[in-house]
Design a protein around this motif. Structure first.
Motif, PDB file in Angstrom:
ATOM      1  N   GLU A  98       4.222   2.131  -5.661  1.00  0.00           N
ATOM      2  CA  GLU A  98       3.325   1.076  -5.184  1.00  0.00           C
ATOM      3  C   GLU A  98       3.039   0.085  -6.308  1.00  0.00           C
ATOM      4  O   GLU A  98       3.093  -1.138  -6.110  1.00  0.00           O
ATOM      5  CB  GLU A  98       2.015   1.687  -4.694  1.00  0.00           C
ATOM      6  CG  GLU A  98       0.988   0.644  -4.249  1.00  0.00           C
ATOM      7  CD  GLU A  98      -0.396   1.232  -4.072  1.00  0.00           C
ATOM      8  OE1 GLU A  98      -1.076   0.869  -3.094  1.00  0.00           O
ATOM      9  OE2 GLU A  98      -0.811   2.054  -4.929  1.00  0.00           O
TER      10      GLU A  98
ATOM     11  N   GLY B  38       0.818  -1.204   0.000  1.00  0.00           N
ATOM     12  CA  GLY B  38       0.000   0.000   0.000  1.00  0.00           C
ATOM     13  C   GLY B  38       0.851   1.254   0.000  1.00  0.00           C
ATOM     14  O   GLY B  38       2.080   1.199  -0.045  1.00  0.00           O
TER      15      GLY B  38
ATOM     16  N   ASN C 185      -3.712  -7.746  -2.248  1.00  0.00           N
ATOM     17  CA  ASN C 185      -4.189  -6.578  -2.991  1.00  0.00           C
ATOM     18  C   ASN C 185      -5.233  -6.991  -4.017  1.00  0.00           C
ATOM     19  O   ASN C 185      -5.052  -7.982  -4.732  1.00  0.00           O
ATOM     20  CB  ASN C 185      -3.035  -5.889  -3.715  1.00  0.00           C
ATOM     21  CG  ASN C 185      -2.051  -5.242  -2.772  1.00  0.00           C
ATOM     22  OD1 ASN C 185      -1.295  -5.934  -2.097  1.00  0.00           O
ATOM     23  ND2 ASN C 185      -2.057  -3.924  -2.722  1.00  0.00           N
TER      24      ASN C 185
END
Length: 292
Positions: A118, A73, A135
């Protein structure tokens, strides 16, 4: 709160390494700094002590770690301590045991920077790791100009130099094969591999991978086996030989080793050694490696 500071100049630029302990010494935060990057490793329980540090106010890119799960993140528009506090209040993040995050040492990263970094880290996890990446997306996409992108790439490369060579963190969870030949230290200051009476040397680990593959292909002795290892598409971290040039955000991450053949090169120094060893083993070579 007390801290133990070690300063070193083992690289061209000075490295600052700080360990921050709570009074009970049950909690600790490891901080590494080499311009332009900082890297911080901490346990979940260290959050109160993180908030007392200046770098807790920085925007950052982070990895949540627990068991076989990982989550990548970013904290942009808020501080890293605020973002972690939000995560730790959620039941779906109960599995998180520790955190690794990085930022610019001056604390200045834009949303375009954190989006790009990211996304790059998520892709590396997908290509290089067998961890369960939780994710749900590949990350955000923002416009980033060439100069800003170059600075972000420099930051990312520096972070992984710290991870691989100083902090000794196996971020992607790869393990050494105990059946491989033992590693010896090079006296020449070069990376070296010897096989079948041949010796290949290079000043960089990636250069050795490229030159070794070139040497194997040029010899023609293992043509059939090499041919079986080449995919018709771009090479990847998993299948390192391909018929097309591979790129990431327009930047090549493979090198040509023969007409119509490219080898994937976007590895850390540690992973480059593993790929050389795996390639040699797949060919059935008897070999020895000297690493600097």
């Amino acid at each position: 709160m007390r801290s133990h500071i070690i300063l070193g100049d083992g690289w061209c630029q000075a490295l600052k390494q700080i360990f921050i302990f709570s009074d009970s010494q049950k909690d600790s935060i490891s901080y590494f700094e080499r311009e332009p990057a900082i890297l911080v490793s901490m346990n979940r329980s260290d959050l109160p002590y993180l908030k007392q540090q200046d770098f807790s106010e920085f925007p950052a890119v982070y990895v949540l770690i627990g068991g076989n799960k990982r989550y990548v993140g970013q904290a942009a528009g808020q501080t890293i301590s605020q973002r972690l506090s939000q995560h730790f209040l959620k039941e779906d993040k109960d599995w998180v045991e520790s955190v690794l995050f990085f930022a610019r040492s001056d604390g200045k990263m834009s949303k375009a920077d954190t989006d790009y970094l990211e996304r790059r880290l998520i892709q590396d996890f997908k290509e290089k790791s067998e961890y369960d990446l939780t994710n749900s997306t590949a990350g955000n996409t923002s416009y980033i100009d060439k100069l800003q992108k170059a600075k972000s790439d420099q930051l990312y490369d520096t972070v992984f130099e710290i991870i691989d060579e100083i902090a000794n963190i196996d971020l992607f969870g790869t393990t050494e094969d105990t059946n491989l030949p033992s590693l010896t230290t090079s006296n020449s200051g070069l990376f070296e591999i010897e096989y079948d009476g041949h010796q290949v040397k290079n000043s960089s680990a990636r250069g050795l991978l490229i030159d070794f593959v070139k040497s194997i292909i040029a010899s023609g002795d293992y043509a059939d086996k090499v041919e079986e290892m080449i995919v018709d598409d771009e090479p990847t971290a998993g299948v390192i030989l391909g018929r097309k040039l591979s790129t990431y955000n327009g930047r090549p991450n493979s090198a040509q080793v023969a007409d119509g053949v490219w080898v994937y090169t976007n590895f850390s120094r540690k992973d480059t050694k593993r790929k050389i060893e795996k390639f040699a083993s797949q060919l059935g070579l008897k070999y020895s490696i000297k690493w600097k």
